[in-house]
Design an enzyme around this catalytic site. Structure first.
Site, short mmCIF file in Angstrom:
data_model
loop_
_atom_site.label_atom_id
_atom_site.label_comp_id
_atom_site.label_asym_id
_atom_site.label_seq_id
_atom_site.Cartn_x
_atom_site.Cartn_y
_atom_site.Cartn_z
N ALA A 32 0.83 -1.23 -0.12
CA ALA A 32 0.13 0.09 -0.06
C ALA A 32 1.03 1.32 0.07
CB ALA A 32 -1.05 -0.06 1.14
N GLU A 33 1.96 1.29 0.89
CA GLU A 33 2.78 2.37 0.84
C GLU A 33 4.45 1.85 0.91
OE1 GLU A 33 -0.59 5.09 0.80
OE2 GLU A 33 -0.12 3.42 2.04
N THR A 34 5.33 2.63 0.24
CA THR A 34 6.55 2.78 0.72
C THR A 34 6.87 4.09 1.24
OG1 THR A 34 7.18 0.90 -0.90
CG2 THR A 34 8.81 2.39 -0.25
N HIS A 43 -0.28 4.78 8.59
CA HIS A 43 0.46 3.53 8.73
C HIS A 43 1.99 3.51 8.50
CE1 HIS A 43 0.12 1.75 4.68
NE2 HIS A 43 1.00 1.18 5.10
#
Length: 260
Positions: free
Chosen positions: A45-47, A73
């Site tokens: 979802a995210e880096t 997060h």
């Protein structure tokens, strides 16, 4: 070039729960297109990427498709890695961001507390096709950055099976679905297909909307919440006017190196 990489599950105390994020410490910024390619390769979802700024840090987040303006997060996961793997020995970390200002993460026992901006949702016109795409029968549709749909009960939110292709055609980064919780103050789910994330397991940025909404509706400053995705996340929330505090745990999944 070799870059360290870590992965941690945020808003959970159990491995394979919460929301996974990749974290890449840098000495200086890489070109944005290269960070975007790394995020796409990670396919999470995210880096998060960060560089030192004195005793503080600059922080940026990328989904597989785009650079995002705010991510909870991955901020929590970055703080967890700094505290547990990279020797940060103060109790508070300050992250400077491009669009969300300065964000702070406090170490508080076995939890990390995020200090983020409040983004109370407001009444909005329901775009054509939204209800059909997300499903169910919401009792209200609001909007801040994301569309914010309120349902009558937790089971309504759990039962949603959105049409992600249809949702991706609606002009919004994300879609929040929320309801009163059976065993918490409120529950939520978050969908962002246009950002390359059909369903985000646990979404700190969504709670910038959720906390002021539920604080006003419930008449409470302190609340307990679950994001009822398949991986499930748990948050302890506090409304502070123009700021929101959200606390959660994190666990490390991997550490290694990438070659770029």
């Amino acid at each position: 070039m070799i870059i360290p990489i870590y992965q941690a599950d945020a808003f959970t105390e159990e491995l394979y729960g919460g929301n996974p994020a990749a974290i890449c410490p840098l000495a200086e910024w890489l070109p944005a297109p290269q960070m975007q390619k790394i995020a796409a390769e990670n396919n999470l979802a995210e880096t998060a990427f960060f560089i030192p700024q004195g005793n503080d840090f600059e922080l940026r987040w990328f989904t597989p498709e785009l650079e995002i303006d705010l991510c909870g997060h991955a901020t929590l996961a970055t703080a967890h890695i700094l505290f547990t793997e990279l020797g940060y020995d103060r109790d508070v970390i300050h992250f400077h961001t491009l669009k969300a200002g300065t964000l702070s993460v406090h170490r508080n026992g076995d939890k990390y507390m995020l200090d983020f901006p409040a983004r109370a949702p407001e009444a909005a016109q329901t775009p054509t096709g939204l209800i059909e795409a997300i499903g169910g029968n919401p009792v209200a549709v609001l909007r801040s950055r994301d569309y914010f749909l309120v349902y009558e009960k937790e089971a309504d939110v759990v039962a949603l099976t959105p049409d992600y292709s249809a949702l991706s055609k609606i002009d919004s980064i994300g879609f929040i679905a929320t309801a009163p919780g059976d065993n918490s103050d409120f529950v939520s789910r978050f969908f962002a297909p246009s950002a390359g994330i059909n369903e985000d397991p646990v979404t700190g940025s969504a709670h910038c909307n959720l906390i002021p909404y539920w604080a006003d509706r419930l008449g409470k400053e302190n609340m307990h919440a679950y994001q009822v995705s398949a991986r499930r996340g748990e948050l302890w929330c506090q409304f502070k006017g123009d700021r929101v505090l959200m606390s959660g745990r994190a666990v490390t999944y991997l550490k290694g190196e990438i070659y770029v």
